[in-house]
Design a protein around this motif. Structure first.
Motif, PDB file in Angstrom:
ATOM      1  N   ARG A  32       0.970  -1.260   0.082  1.00  0.00           N
ATOM      2  CA  ARG A  32       0.010   0.017  -0.074  1.00  0.00           C
ATOM      3  C   ARG A  32       0.787   1.202  -0.159  1.00  0.00           C
ATOM      4  NH1 ARG A  32      -3.454  -1.795   3.306  1.00  0.00           N
ATOM      5  NH2 ARG A  32      -2.431  -0.989   5.288  1.00  0.00           N
ATOM      6  N   VAL A  33       1.939   1.282   0.786  1.00  0.00           N
ATOM      7  CA  VAL A  33       2.926   2.421   0.769  1.00  0.00           C
ATOM      8  C   VAL A  33       3.640   2.366  -0.382  1.00  0.00           C
ATOM      9  CG1 VAL A  33       5.010   3.420   2.094  1.00  0.00           C
ATOM     10  CG2 VAL A  33       3.225   2.415   3.173  1.00  0.00           C
ATOM     11  N   ALA A  34       3.895   1.427  -1.061  1.00  0.00           N
ATOM     12  CA  ALA A  34       4.685   1.372  -2.482  1.00  0.00           C
ATOM     13  C   ALA A  34       3.728   1.920  -3.554  1.00  0.00           C
ATOM     14  CB  ALA A  34       5.125  -0.165  -2.733  1.00  0.00           C
ATOM     15  N   ARG A  35       2.631   1.547  -3.360  1.00  0.00           N
ATOM     16  CA  ARG A  35       1.582   2.224  -4.331  1.00  0.00           C
ATOM     17  C   ARG A  35       1.385   3.692  -4.209  1.00  0.00           C
ATOM     18  NH1 ARG A  35      -2.586  -2.714  -4.164  1.00  0.00           N
ATOM     19  NH2 ARG A  35      -1.793  -4.189  -5.804  1.00  0.00           N
ATOM     20  N   GLY A  36       1.236   4.179  -2.874  1.00  0.00           N
ATOM     21  CA  GLY A  36       1.097   5.421  -2.509  1.00  0.00           C
ATOM     22  C   GLY A  36       2.183   6.268  -3.291  1.00  0.00           C
ATOM     23  N   LEU A  37       3.562   5.853  -2.738  1.00  0.00           N
ATOM     24  CA  LEU A  37       4.656   6.374  -3.484  1.00  0.00           C
ATOM     25  C   LEU A  37       4.647   6.623  -4.962  1.00  0.00           C
ATOM     26  CD1 LEU A  37       7.421   4.891  -1.138  1.00  0.00           C
ATOM     27  CD2 LEU A  37       6.914   7.282  -1.411  1.00  0.00           C
ATOM     28  N   SER A  38       4.213   5.498  -5.624  1.00  0.00           N
ATOM     29  CA  SER A  38       4.345   5.419  -7.229  1.00  0.00           C
ATOM     30  C   SER A  38       3.207   6.351  -7.519  1.00  0.00           C
ATOM     31  CB  SER A  38       3.447   4.065  -7.538  1.00  0.00           C
ATOM     32  OG  SER A  38       3.541   3.871  -8.867  1.00  0.00           O
ATOM     33  N   HIS A  39       1.898   6.687  -7.204  1.00  0.00           N
ATOM     34  CA  HIS A  39       1.162   7.591  -7.524  1.00  0.00           C
ATOM     35  C   HIS A  39       1.637   9.058  -7.268  1.00  0.00           C
ATOM     36  CE1 HIS A  39      -1.410   4.483  -8.503  1.00  0.00           C
ATOM     37  NE2 HIS A  39      -1.940   4.174  -7.204  1.00  0.00           N
ATOM     38  N   GLY A  87       4.053  14.852  -7.576  1.00  0.00           N
ATOM     39  CA  GLY A  87       4.010  15.097  -6.237  1.00  0.00           C
ATOM     40  C   GLY A  87       5.180  15.908  -6.016  1.00  0.00           C
ATOM     41  N   TRP A  88       6.229  16.044  -6.546  1.00  0.00           N
ATOM     42  CA  TRP A  88       7.208  16.614  -6.028  1.00  0.00           C
ATOM     43  C   TRP A  88       7.200  18.037  -6.645  1.00  0.00           C
ATOM     44  CZ3 TRP A  88       9.069  14.187  -2.929  1.00  0.00           C
ATOM     45  CH2 TRP A  88       9.687  12.704  -2.605  1.00  0.00           C
ATOM     46  N   VAL A  89       6.377  18.255  -7.783  1.00  0.00           N
ATOM     47  CA  VAL A  89       6.057  19.646  -8.302  1.00  0.00           C
ATOM     48  C   VAL A  89       5.143  20.148  -7.280  1.00  0.00           C
ATOM     49  CG1 VAL A  89       4.880  21.055 -10.079  1.00  0.00           C
ATOM     50  CG2 VAL A  89       6.328  19.314 -10.529  1.00  0.00           C
ATOM     51  N   GLY A  90       4.106  19.567  -6.666  1.00  0.00           N
ATOM     52  CA  GLY A  90       3.104  20.079  -5.720  1.00  0.00           C
ATOM     53  C   GLY A  90       3.913  20.396  -4.460  1.00  0.00           C
ATOM     54  N   LEU A  91       4.693  19.582  -4.043  1.00  0.00           N
ATOM     55  CA  LEU A  91       5.421  19.756  -2.853  1.00  0.00           C
ATOM     56  C   LEU A  91       6.561  21.207  -3.040  1.00  0.00           C
ATOM     57  CD1 LEU A  91       6.203  18.985   0.086  1.00  0.00           C
ATOM     58  CD2 LEU A  91       8.118  17.427  -0.925  1.00  0.00           C
ATOM     59  N   SER A  92       6.915  21.392  -3.942  1.00  0.00           N
ATOM     60  CA  SER A  92       7.846  22.609  -4.584  1.00  0.00           C
ATOM     61  C   SER A  92       6.886  23.687  -4.373  1.00  0.00           C
ATOM     62  CB  SER A  92       8.470  22.220  -5.735  1.00  0.00           C
ATOM     63  OG  SER A  92       8.888  23.316  -6.242  1.00  0.00           O
ATOM     64  N   LYS A 124       2.356  -5.152  -9.455  1.00  0.00           N
ATOM     65  CA  LYS A 124       1.238  -4.650  -8.382  1.00  0.00           C
ATOM     66  C   LYS A 124       0.599  -3.331  -8.545  1.00  0.00           C
ATOM     67  CE  LYS A 124       3.259  -7.782  -5.041  1.00  0.00           C
ATOM     68  NZ  LYS A 124       3.960  -8.001  -3.537  1.00  0.00           N
ATOM     69  N   VAL A 125       1.171  -2.605  -9.622  1.00  0.00           N
ATOM     70  CA  VAL A 125       0.545  -1.412  -9.880  1.00  0.00           C
ATOM     71  C   VAL A 125       0.732  -1.084 -11.475  1.00  0.00           C
ATOM     72  CG1 VAL A 125       3.033  -0.163  -9.936  1.00  0.00           C
ATOM     73  CG2 VAL A 125       1.022   0.918  -9.260  1.00  0.00           C
ATOM     74  N   ASP A 126      -0.062  -0.368 -12.015  1.00  0.00           N
ATOM     75  CA  ASP A 126       0.037   0.112 -13.553  1.00  0.00           C
ATOM     76  C   ASP A 126       0.815   0.951 -13.710  1.00  0.00           C
ATOM     77  OD1 ASP A 126      -2.319  -1.597 -13.867  1.00  0.00           O
ATOM     78  OD2 ASP A 126      -3.897  -0.134 -13.360  1.00  0.00           O
TER      79      ASP A 126
END
Length: 197
Positions: free
Chosen positions: A38-45, A52-57, A105-107
Motif C-alpha cells: 500500500r505504501v509502495a503504491r502511494g509512493l508510485s502515485h 508530487g514533487w512539483v506540488g511539494l515544491s 502490483k501497479v499500473d
C-alpha cells in the motif's frame, strides 16, 4: 519468456528466475505485506510524472518565501530529471520485468523500464530538498522510492540504481545553475582570513 519441457509431462514451464529477476523475486518475497504494498503504491502515485514533487515544491515556495527560489528549484529539477529519464528510456527501450514469478502490483503508463523515472525524479527532488530545508532527512526518500519500484515488480534493480545516478546528476547541475540559496555560507575568497579565525 524462456521455457523448457518438464521432465515427466512434456509441458512447457517457465525457467527459474536468475540474475536481476531472481533479485527482484527475492525482494518481493521479503516485502510482500499489504501495508508495504500500500505504501509502495502511494509512493508510485505521488511520484508519477514528478507531479508530487512539483506540488511539494509549490507548497514549500509559498510556506517559506525566504527560500522560495530553492523550493522552486526542487520542482523544476524533478521535472527535468523525469524528462531525462524518458529520453533515456526511448533510446534504450528496455522492457519491464516479465516473469511468472514477478508479480506486477501497479499500473504503469509505459512498458519501458530503464531507467526508473520515479527513482530519477525522486533523487533529484530529495537532494534539492536537503538544500531547501537545510536537513539531510529528505535523503531517506531515495531508498524508499527505489525499493518501492522493486516491491511493485515494475523495475529491475539496475533500473532504479541508474535512475538514482541520473537524478543525482540533474540535482547537481540544477543546484549549480540556481546558485547559492539564501542563508548559505558565502564562499571565502582566496587569501582572505576571517577576523574571527
Amino acid at each position: 519468456m524462456p521455457e523448457f519441457n518438464g521432465p515427466l509431462t512434456g509441458e512447457a514451464v517457465a525457467s527459474p528466475p536468475t540474475g536481476e529477476i531472481a533479485a527482484l523475486v527475492r525482494v518481493q518475497s521479503m516485502l510482500s505485506g499489504p501495508t508495504v504494498v500500500r505504501v509502495a503504491r502511494g509512493l508510485s502515485h505521488f511520484g508519477e510524472h514528478a507531479a508530487g514533487w512539483v506540488g511539494l515544491s509549490a507548497v514549500g515556495a509559498v510556506a517559506a518565501p525566504g527560500r522560495r527560489r530553492e523550493w522552486l528549484v526542487v520542482g523544476v529539477a524533478s521535472v527535468a530529471a523525469h524528462a531525462a529519464s524518458i529520453v533515456i528510456k526511448q533510446a534504450v527501450r528496455r522492457k519491464r520485468p516479465h516473469h511468472r514469478d514477478v508479480e506486477v502490483k501497479v499500473d504503469t503508463p509505459s512498458s519501458l523500464s530503464f531507467p526508473s523515472a520515479h527513482a530519477t525524479s525522486t533523487t533529484a527532488a530529495a537532494l534539492l530538498l536537503c538544500r531547501a530545508t537545510r536537513s539531510p532527512y529528505p535523503l531517506a526518500l531515495v531508498p524508499l522510492m527505489a525499493v518501492s519500484r522493486l516491491v511493485l515488480g515494475v523495475h529491475y534493480p539496475s533500473d532504479v540504481l541508474s535512475g538514482i545516478i541520473v537524478g543525482a546528476a540533474v540535482a547537481q547541475t540544477s543546484a549549480k545553475l540556481a546558485g547559492p540559496g539564501k542563508g548559505s555560507p558565502a564562499p571565502v575568497r582566496e587569501g582572505h582570513v576571517s577576523e574571527h579565525e
